[in-house]
Design a protein around this motif. Structure first.
Motif, PDB file in Angstrom:
ATOM      1  N   PHE A 119       0.836  -1.205   0.000  1.00 13.72           N
ATOM      2  CA  PHE A 119       0.000   0.000   0.000  1.00 13.72           C
ATOM      3  C   PHE A 119       0.868   1.252   0.000  1.00 13.72           C
ATOM      4  CE2 PHE A 119      -2.545   3.239   2.411  1.00 13.72           C
ATOM      5  CZ  PHE A 119      -3.577   3.374   1.494  1.00 13.72           C
ATOM      6  N   ASP A 120       0.448   2.224  -0.777  1.00 14.29           N
ATOM      7  CA  ASP A 120       1.097   3.538  -0.808  1.00 14.29           C
ATOM      8  C   ASP A 120      -0.009   4.578  -0.899  1.00 14.29           C
ATOM      9  OD1 ASP A 120       2.407   5.911  -1.352  1.00 14.29           O
ATOM     10  OD2 ASP A 120       3.830   5.023  -2.759  1.00 14.29           O
ATOM     11  N   LYS A 121      -0.195   5.313   0.162  1.00 13.25           N
ATOM     12  CA  LYS A 121      -1.295   6.282   0.236  1.00 13.25           C
ATOM     13  C   LYS A 121      -1.188   7.360  -0.842  1.00 13.25           C
ATOM     14  CE  LYS A 121      -3.842   9.184   3.527  1.00 13.25           C
ATOM     15  NZ  LYS A 121      -5.141   8.534   3.253  1.00 13.25           N
ATOM     16  N   ASN A 122       0.003   7.570  -1.363  1.00  7.61           N
ATOM     17  CA  ASN A 122       0.165   8.566  -2.425  1.00  7.61           C
ATOM     18  C   ASN A 122      -0.602   8.176  -3.689  1.00  7.61           C
ATOM     19  OD1 ASN A 122       1.922  10.403  -1.085  1.00  7.61           O
ATOM     20  ND2 ASN A 122       3.602   8.950  -1.354  1.00  7.61           N
ATOM     21  N   PHE A 123      -0.935   6.894  -3.822  1.00  3.20           N
ATOM     22  CA  PHE A 123      -1.665   6.447  -5.004  1.00  3.20           C
ATOM     23  C   PHE A 123      -3.169   6.336  -4.756  1.00  3.20           C
ATOM     24  CE2 PHE A 123       2.611   5.341  -6.166  1.00  3.20           C
ATOM     25  CZ  PHE A 123       2.630   5.513  -7.541  1.00  3.20           C
ATOM     26  N   VAL A 124      -3.582   6.292  -3.487  1.00  2.00           N
ATOM     27  CA  VAL A 124      -5.013   6.220  -3.138  1.00  2.00           C
ATOM     28  C   VAL A 124      -5.217   7.093  -1.893  1.00  2.00           C
ATOM     29  CG1 VAL A 124      -6.999   4.698  -2.785  1.00  2.00           C
ATOM     30  CG2 VAL A 124      -4.959   3.803  -3.906  1.00  2.00           C
ATOM     31  N   ASN A 176       6.961   5.955 -17.952  1.00  2.00           N
ATOM     32  CA  ASN A 176       8.207   6.711 -17.910  1.00  2.00           C
ATOM     33  C   ASN A 176       9.365   5.757 -18.206  1.00  2.00           C
ATOM     34  OD1 ASN A 176       9.205   5.573 -15.238  1.00  2.00           O
ATOM     35  ND2 ASN A 176       7.258   6.482 -14.598  1.00  2.00           N
ATOM     36  N   ASP A 177      10.557   6.292 -18.183  1.00  2.50           N
ATOM     37  CA  ASP A 177      11.734   5.508 -18.567  1.00  2.50           C
ATOM     38  C   ASP A 177      11.954   4.294 -17.661  1.00  2.50           C
ATOM     39  OD1 ASP A 177      14.148   5.297 -20.280  1.00  2.50           O
ATOM     40  OD2 ASP A 177      15.197   5.550 -18.369  1.00  2.50           O
ATOM     41  N   ALA A 178      11.561   4.407 -16.399  1.00  2.00           N
ATOM     42  CA  ALA A 178      11.742   3.292 -15.460  1.00  2.00           C
ATOM     43  C   ALA A 178      10.905   2.079 -15.846  1.00  2.00           C
ATOM     44  CB  ALA A 178      11.387   3.738 -14.044  1.00  2.00           C
ATOM     45  N   PHE A 179       9.853   2.287 -16.635  1.00  2.00           N
ATOM     46  CA  PHE A 179       8.973   1.194 -17.045  1.00  2.00           C
ATOM     47  C   PHE A 179       9.269   0.717 -18.469  1.00  2.00           C
ATOM     48  CE2 PHE A 179       5.578   3.588 -14.358  1.00  2.00           C
ATOM     49  CZ  PHE A 179       6.242   3.220 -13.187  1.00  2.00           C
ATOM     50  N   SER A 180      10.366   1.165 -19.056  1.00  2.00           N
ATOM     51  CA  SER A 180      10.615   0.916 -20.478  1.00  2.00           C
ATOM     52  C   SER A 180      11.206  -0.455 -20.768  1.00  2.00           C
ATOM     53  CB  SER A 180      11.527   1.999 -21.049  1.00  2.00           C
ATOM     54  OG  SER A 180      12.779   2.012 -20.361  1.00  2.00           O
ATOM     55  N   THR A 181      11.977  -1.023 -19.840  1.00  2.00           N
ATOM     56  CA  THR A 181      12.554  -2.356 -20.021  1.00  2.00           C
ATOM     57  C   THR A 181      12.543  -3.079 -18.676  1.00  2.00           C
ATOM     58  OG1 THR A 181      14.847  -1.730 -19.502  1.00  2.00           O
ATOM     59  CG2 THR A 181      14.133  -1.489 -21.804  1.00  2.00           C
ATOM     60  N   VAL A 182      12.682  -4.397 -18.724  1.00  2.00           N
ATOM     61  CA  VAL A 182      12.741  -5.166 -17.484  1.00  2.00           C
ATOM     62  C   VAL A 182      13.951  -4.743 -16.662  1.00  2.00           C
ATOM     63  CG1 VAL A 182      13.029  -7.464 -16.488  1.00  2.00           C
ATOM     64  CG2 VAL A 182      11.528  -7.150 -18.458  1.00  2.00           C
ATOM     65  N   ALA A 183      15.086  -4.540 -17.331  1.00  2.00           N
ATOM     66  CA  ALA A 183      16.302  -4.138 -16.620  1.00  2.00           C
ATOM     67  C   ALA A 183      16.102  -2.821 -15.868  1.00  2.00           C
ATOM     68  CB  ALA A 183      17.459  -4.012 -17.610  1.00  2.00           C
ATOM     69  N   ASP A 193      12.140   3.292  -6.286  1.00  2.00           N
ATOM     70  CA  ASP A 193      11.556   4.363  -7.090  1.00  2.00           C
ATOM     71  C   ASP A 193      10.078   4.505  -6.741  1.00  2.00           C
ATOM     72  OD1 ASP A 193      10.483   5.957  -9.166  1.00  2.00           O
ATOM     73  OD2 ASP A 193      12.081   5.328 -10.531  1.00  2.00           O
ATOM     74  N   LYS A 194       9.707   5.642  -6.185  1.00  2.00           N
ATOM     75  CA  LYS A 194       8.334   5.862  -5.699  1.00  2.00           C
ATOM     76  C   LYS A 194       7.326   6.021  -6.834  1.00  2.00           C
ATOM     77  CE  LYS A 194       9.146   5.883  -1.211  1.00  2.00           C
ATOM     78  NZ  LYS A 194      10.587   5.541  -1.174  1.00  2.00           N
ATOM     79  N   ARG A 195       7.803   6.041  -8.072  1.00  2.00           N
ATOM     80  CA  ARG A 195       6.872   6.111  -9.204  1.00  2.00           C
ATOM     81  C   ARG A 195       6.214   4.761  -9.483  1.00  2.00           C
ATOM     82  NH1 ARG A 195      10.763   8.536 -13.739  1.00  2.00           N
ATOM     83  NH2 ARG A 195      12.092   6.940 -12.760  1.00  2.00           N
ATOM     84  N   ILE A 196       6.743   3.684  -8.920  1.00  2.00           N
ATOM     85  CA  ILE A 196       6.174   2.349  -9.143  1.00  2.00           C
ATOM     86  C   ILE A 196       4.940   2.186  -8.260  1.00  2.00           C
ATOM     87  CG2 ILE A 196       6.576  -0.130  -9.045  1.00  2.00           C
ATOM     88  CD1 ILE A 196       9.572   0.443  -9.273  1.00  2.00           C
ATOM     89  N   PRO A 197       3.755   2.012  -8.851  1.00  2.00           N
ATOM     90  CA  PRO A 197       2.529   1.879  -8.049  1.00  2.00           C
ATOM     91  C   PRO A 197       2.401   0.494  -7.428  1.00  2.00           C
ATOM     92  CG  PRO A 197       2.000   1.663 -10.365  1.00  2.00           C
ATOM     93  CD  PRO A 197       3.472   1.977 -10.305  1.00  2.00           C
TER      94      PRO A 197
END
Length: 442
Positions: A119-124, A176-183, A193-197
């Protein structure tokens, strides 16, 4: 493909992030069906038939008798939630089903207790979860979710597991770039990375454990290059996104009819009132935007202004959702549709749909779980576009526009099942035998 589809032997685990109104309604319904107290109404996999061969052959078996689906009595439910209530208590609080019905399956529901949630309250922002994991970094949370999956499978003696997201709509984010490849996703997890929901953490954990994943909300989860790459690399099926239930279901039924008859549409105003936890979450503008994007895309794709500018070039489409606690889970939607016909004369269609959100969503979640398990056993990894029939914003291969027409979606689903089982695809042309039939009648 007939010879490569593995049988549905043993038990199937269905793990659900978000044991709220939809999930508890699904679980209670399956328990009631297994006790002979109810029927799986609304479930295409259980009650719909599929035509095989020519119409003259009169072969129309139930889908569940045609393809090897897991039996409802072989399903074991589990999941995660930000509240620690067992499924009986959670279902009682959701107030979707009558208490007497819940009491009939209380023994089953009480035994299903949620695991602590990612859970991350920043997303809900409108939820205050208390039953949450103590791990703090994204990597730790992903590892904990993976362990949950393994433990659930082992403790329940399961042969297979699928995950169906029934949690809340997360706030709107773009890839974003963090979601562009598995690596890069792996690196982002390592760097917390807090951008990952949270939904993507569950999805990543599932794919790493070889577990198919269905995204039942409009969240950015499966539909990023990194997840698509991971699904293909690990040979796992994915599908998304957003269960197609109330107002959007009506749009995918009505809009194709208008388009098929070449009738123009000038405006389509849609508004909803909803009082359950989903409505509370969507009361936040950032979360509503995620849902709005999903709901808006349906009409624009069916009524393609680029292909039919004279009919839909000036279409004005507005969507609103309002949180209204007195309605609870009973969503009410209004649609005002301004259309025009021969010589430009204007007409209107009004739709007032008083639906029960979780009653419509529960069989959708069941079918998606059963069909993605089938896809996995058939060796069909990656995006399962043939499951678009159940989804508001169907995930497709990059660059390929989604098909929103529910009737075309149904044909795609049925033809996929026919293909799996070595049956001829149905085109509805009929010219190969129609005249022969006419001649025999005369």
């Amino acid at each position: 493909m007939e010879n490569q589809v593995k049988e549905a032997s043993g038990k199937l685990g269905i793990l659900i992030p978000g044991l709220g109104a939809v999930a508890t309604t699904l679980i209670a319904g399956v328990a009631a069906i297994n006790k002979g107290l109810s029927l799986p109404i609304g479930s295409v996999s259980q009650l719909s038939r599929i035509r095989l061969g020519k119409r003259t052959e009169d072969r129309n078996p139930l889908i569940k008798d045609f393809v090897p689906l897991a039996k409802l009595e072989d399903i074991v439910f589990g999941g995660w939630d930000v509240y620690e209530d067992n499924v009986y208590v959670a279902a009682s609080k959701a107030k979707v089903l009558e208490q007497g019905q819940l009491d009939q399956v209380k023994d089953v529901l009480e035994n299903i207790k949620p695991m602590k949630a990612v859970f991350d309250k920043n997303f809900v922002k409108n939820l205050d979860g208390t039953h949450i994991k103590s791990e703090t970094t994204r990597r730790e949370l992903a590892d904990a979710a993976r362990k949950d999956i393994r433990d659930f499978k082992e403790q329940n003696g399961l042969d297979r597991v699928v995950i169906v997201w029934c949690g809340s709509t997360e706030r709107y984010i773009e890839t974003n770039d963090a979601f562009s490849t598995v690596a890069k996703l792996e690196e982002a997890l390592d760097n917390d990375d807090k951008r990952i929901p949270p939904s993507m953490i569950y999805c990543y954990a599932a794919l790493m454990e070889g577990v198919p994943y269905v995204n039942g909300a409009p969240n950015l989860t499966c539909d990023v290059p990194a997840i698509e790459e991971l699904a293909q690399t690990n040979g796992v099926a994915i599908a998304g996104k957003d269960f197609k239930t109330g107002q959007t279901l009506m749009k995918t039924i009505v809009a194709p009819g208008l388009q098929a008859r070449a009738l123009g549409v000038e405006g389509w105003f849609s508004t909803n009132i909803l009082g359950n936890r989903d409505g509370l979450v969507l009361d936040d503008p950032e979360n509503f935007k995620t849902k709005e994007v999903s709901k808006l895309s349906v009409l624009e794709e069916i009524l393609d202004a680029k292909k039919n500018p004279e009919l839909y070039g000036d279409l004005y489409h507005k969507v609103r959702i309002n949180y209204y606690p007195p309605h609870g889970d009973n969503k009410e939607s209004w649609d005002n549709i301004d259309i025009f016909g021969w010589m430009g004369y204007k007409m209107q269609i009004k739709i007032n749909f008083l639906c029960r959100d979780s009653i419509l969503a529960a069989p959708v979640a069941l079918d998606l779980a059963l069909f993605i398990d089938l896809a996995q056993r058939a060796g069909m990894s990656g995006i399962q576009e043939w499951l678009s029939f159940y989804l508001k914003s169907p995930q497709t291969a990059p660059g390929l526009p989604p098909e929103h027409d529910i009737f075309k979606q149904l044909m795609k689903l049925q033809n996929t099942l026919r293909h799996m089982m070595g049956e001829d695809l149905i085109t509805h042309l009929g010219l190969d035998y129609y005249q022969e039939l006419v001649d025999s009648i005369q």
